[in-house]
Structure formats: C-alpha cells, structure tokens
Design a protein around this motif. Structure first.
Motif, short mmCIF file in Angstrom:
data_model
loop_
_atom_site.label_atom_id
_atom_site.label_comp_id
_atom_site.label_asym_id
_atom_site.label_seq_id
_atom_site.Cartn_x
_atom_site.Cartn_y
_atom_site.Cartn_z
N ASP A 191 16.79 7.53 10.80
CA ASP A 191 16.70 6.45 11.79
C ASP A 191 15.74 5.34 11.39
O ASP A 191 15.62 4.34 12.09
CB ASP A 191 16.26 7.03 13.15
CG ASP A 191 17.22 8.09 13.64
OD1 ASP A 191 18.43 7.93 13.43
OD2 ASP A 191 16.75 9.09 14.23
N ARG A 192 15.03 5.50 10.31
CA ARG A 192 14.03 4.51 9.90
C ARG A 192 14.26 4.09 8.45
O ARG A 192 14.80 4.85 7.65
CB ARG A 192 12.62 5.10 10.03
CG ARG A 192 12.28 5.65 11.41
CD ARG A 192 11.95 4.56 12.40
NE ARG A 192 11.58 5.12 13.70
CZ ARG A 192 10.35 5.51 14.02
NH1 ARG A 192 9.38 5.40 13.13
NH2 ARG A 192 10.10 6.02 15.21
N GLN A 193 13.82 2.89 8.12
CA GLN A 193 13.93 2.42 6.75
C GLN A 193 12.84 3.03 5.89
O GLN A 193 11.66 3.03 6.26
CB GLN A 193 13.83 0.89 6.70
CG GLN A 193 13.90 0.32 5.28
CD GLN A 193 13.93 -1.18 5.26
OE1 GLN A 193 14.50 -1.80 6.16
NE2 GLN A 193 13.32 -1.77 4.25
N ILE A 194 13.23 3.54 4.74
CA ILE A 194 12.28 4.11 3.79
C ILE A 194 12.21 3.18 2.58
O ILE A 194 13.22 2.94 1.91
CB ILE A 194 12.71 5.51 3.31
CG1 ILE A 194 13.03 6.42 4.49
CG2 ILE A 194 11.63 6.11 2.42
CD1 ILE A 194 11.86 6.71 5.39
N ASP A 195 11.04 2.62 2.31
CA ASP A 195 10.86 1.72 1.17
C ASP A 195 10.22 2.50 0.02
O ASP A 195 9.01 2.75 0.01
CB ASP A 195 9.96 0.54 1.57
CG ASP A 195 10.60 -0.31 2.67
OD1 ASP A 195 11.83 -0.49 2.64
OD2 ASP A 195 9.86 -0.78 3.55
N MET A 196 11.07 2.88 -0.93
CA MET A 196 10.61 3.67 -2.06
C MET A 196 9.94 2.79 -3.11
O MET A 196 10.34 1.64 -3.31
CB MET A 196 11.79 4.41 -2.70
CG MET A 196 12.52 5.36 -1.78
SD MET A 196 11.56 6.83 -1.39
CE MET A 196 11.40 7.58 -3.01
N ASN A 209 8.01 6.97 9.19
CA ASN A 209 9.42 6.74 8.88
C ASN A 209 10.03 7.91 8.12
O ASN A 209 11.21 8.23 8.28
CB ASN A 209 9.59 5.45 8.07
CG ASN A 209 9.37 4.20 8.90
OD1 ASN A 209 8.77 4.27 9.97
ND2 ASN A 209 9.82 3.06 8.41
N CYS A 210 9.24 8.54 7.27
CA CYS A 210 9.75 9.68 6.50
C CYS A 210 10.04 10.87 7.40
O CYS A 210 10.88 11.71 7.08
CB CYS A 210 8.75 10.09 5.42
SG CYS A 210 8.56 8.87 4.10
N ALA A 211 9.34 10.94 8.54
CA ALA A 211 9.58 12.04 9.46
C ALA A 211 10.88 11.85 10.24
O ALA A 211 11.48 12.82 10.72
CB ALA A 211 8.41 12.16 10.44
N ALA A 212 11.33 10.58 10.37
CA ALA A 212 12.59 10.30 11.06
C ALA A 212 13.74 10.23 10.07
O ALA A 212 14.86 10.62 10.37
CB ALA A 212 12.47 8.98 11.83
N LEU A 213 13.46 9.73 8.89
CA LEU A 213 14.38 9.68 7.75
C LEU A 213 15.64 8.87 8.04
O LEU A 213 15.75 7.73 7.61
CB LEU A 213 14.75 11.09 7.27
CG LEU A 213 15.28 11.19 5.84
CD1 LEU A 213 14.25 10.68 4.86
CD2 LEU A 213 15.66 12.61 5.50
N THR A 231 0.84 -1.19 0.00
CA THR A 231 0.00 0.00 0.00
C THR A 231 0.88 1.25 0.00
O THR A 231 1.86 1.31 0.74
CB THR A 231 -0.91 0.03 1.25
OG1 THR A 231 -1.73 -1.14 1.25
CG2 THR A 231 -1.81 1.27 1.24
N ILE A 232 0.52 2.22 -0.82
CA ILE A 232 1.24 3.49 -0.84
C ILE A 232 0.86 4.28 0.42
O ILE A 232 -0.32 4.48 0.70
CB ILE A 232 0.90 4.30 -2.09
CG1 ILE A 232 1.21 3.49 -3.35
CG2 ILE A 232 1.66 5.63 -2.09
CD1 ILE A 232 2.67 3.15 -3.52
N SER A 233 1.86 4.75 1.15
CA SER A 233 1.60 5.49 2.38
C SER A 233 1.31 6.97 2.13
O SER A 233 0.70 7.62 2.98
CB SER A 233 2.82 5.38 3.31
OG SER A 233 3.15 4.03 3.55
N CYS A 234 1.77 7.49 1.00
CA CYS A 234 1.67 8.93 0.73
C CYS A 234 0.22 9.36 0.50
O CYS A 234 -0.51 8.74 -0.28
CB CYS A 234 2.51 9.28 -0.49
SG CYS A 234 4.19 8.62 -0.43
N ARG A 235 -0.15 10.44 1.17
CA ARG A 235 -1.50 11.00 1.00
C ARG A 235 -1.53 12.40 1.60
O ARG A 235 -0.64 12.78 2.37
CB ARG A 235 -2.56 10.12 1.67
CG ARG A 235 -2.32 9.83 3.15
CD ARG A 235 -3.38 8.89 3.71
NE ARG A 235 -3.55 7.71 2.90
CZ ARG A 235 -2.79 6.61 3.00
NH1 ARG A 235 -1.80 6.57 3.88
NH2 ARG A 235 -3.00 5.58 2.23
#
Length: 253
Positions: free
Chosen positions: A192-197, A186-190, A75-79
């Motif tokens: 420190d967290r894994q970002i799955d693009m 996760n994008c707010a921590a950048l 699922t896409i998280s962006c909204r």
C-alpha cells in the motif's frame, strides 16, 4: 575488505587455504571506474568458501549506492530497530543456505535451540498457509504474489531479535542490498505504500543465483532444511567459480 583510492582489495581468509591467487577486475559502476583485486583459493573450492569476498562485494556496492543518494540529500531509513523487511521473503542461494546452517551450528547450545525452533515455527506457518510446498519446489515459477502472501503471514526472520539482525556480519547478500530512502513504516505496509529503493549498480545476490542455476534460490527460512538434505556442494577451481559469478551479471555503467 581494504580500499585504496579506486582500488578495492577483497580476500578469503588466507590461513584457511594452502594456495591463493589474486584476480584483478576493471569495471565501470555508477559512472566511475573501479579496480577490484580479489584473492581467492587457486585450487578446488566451493561457493560457500567464496562467500566472504562476495559479501564484501555486495557491501561495497551497497555503500556506493548509499553514498550517491546521501550526496543527493536523501537519508537511508534502514537501521537497527526497524525489522519490517525482516518479515519479507528473503531469497538465498544454496551456498548462502549452507553458510547460514553453519552459523547456526556454531551458536552456543541454548541459542542454537532457540533459533532452530524459530526456523521450525516459520516452516509450520508456511505449511498451514499452503505455501511451503510451493516454495520448496525449485521448479515452481516464482511470482510477486508468492512474496505478498508470504509477507502477509508476518513471519519474522529466525535471526531477528528485538527488531535487529543478530547475524549482521553473516547476513545474506540480498539483505545487504535492501536499502530504502522512503519512510520506514512504508516497508511495513509494502503493497500500500511506495518503497524507494537505493539503486545498486551490481546485485551480487542475483549473480550468485545465476551462477549456480541447478540449486536456484529458496526463502531464507528453508535454509536449514536445504543444508541438511542437499548433496555436498560441487568443488571447482576458485577462479572458475568467481568467473561464473562475474559473468552471471556484472556491474552496470
């Protein structure tokens, strides 16, 4: 943008150009064949005037990437309402900077003043942090460290309101390509967290910058200043400009 089977039609506004020509491009992306029919000015034009078709292409490949991950059960998280990525350093090409400046100029007076004030505040924050001179010099070697230093300043995009983009139809190519399936926080921590693009077959944002290496790229918050100080954009034949973008980095198989 119109789609018919595996053929996609993109066009600049025909009412704004006296003579148009249509280029047909056959490519393979994500293991599937795709035909692009792109209608552009036949005579001298600028990359700014080609942006509508480039935006359409970027959105097309973002949609194809989205369809693949959703078919795989992700699922896409962006909204709207999640503006974490809107505090990252958003790179824009010179043509995009000029376009964004025109978008701001076209706003009603009160909103135009408010947006320009946000741009000024962003530049002041960068200057206070010692980053403005680094990011203003196109000869400076860009680094991931600069991006993290920028992100730590938590400078919101001047077009961000209520954690939503107010220029969604005119947003930069890079914004169209930034889609994740990892949790939004996760994008707010950048760091420190894994970002799955979401994998994108063709990053038009990179191709656009490579197509005009003399102007390079800049952070979005420098767009208005660039547009005010830069010389007028070069005019070339529409097919030549499109060819430069395509040869600068096409779709992957």
């Amino acid at each position: 943008m119109r789609m018919a089977g595996h053929t996609v039609h993109l066009s600049v506004d025909p009412a704004r150009h006296a003579e148009l020509t249509t280029a047909t491009i056959e490519l393979t992306a994500g293991g599937a064949s795709l035909t692009l029919k792109i209608t552009i000015p036949a005579g001298p034009t600028t990359m700014v005037e080609l942006l509508p078709v480039l935006q359409g292409l970027a959105s097309l490949f973002a949609a194809r990437g989205t369809a693949r991950v959703e078919a795989a059960g992700q699922t896409i998280s962006c909204r709207a309402g999640c503006g974490a990525c809107c505090r990252q350093l958003v790179p824009v090409a010179g043509s995009e900077a000029r376009h964004l400046a025109a978008v701001v100029d076209a706003l009603p007076a009160e909103r135009r003043l408010a947006v320009r004030a946000r741009f000024d505040a962003a530049l002041a924050a960068l200057d206070a942090a010692g980053l403005l001179s680094e990011l203003s010099d196109p000869s400076t070697i860009r680094s991931a460290d600069q991006g993290m230093r920028y992100f730590r300043l938590a400078i919101p995009c001047p077009f961000l309101e209520d954690e939503a983009c107010t220029i969604h139809a005119d947003r930069p190519l890079g914004c169209r390509e930034y889609l994740v399936t990892s949790p939004a926080e996760n994008c707010a921590a950048l760091q420190d967290r894994q970002i799955d693009m979401v994998p994108i077959d063709w990053k038009l944002s990179r191709s656009l910058v490579r197509a005009d290496p003399e102007e390079g790229w800049m952070p979005l918050v420098l767009a208005l200043r660039f547009a005010k100080l830069a010389p007028p954009p070069r005019r070339q034949g529409g097919p030549d400009l499109l060819r430069a973008v395509i040869t600068a980095g096409g779709a992957s198989g």
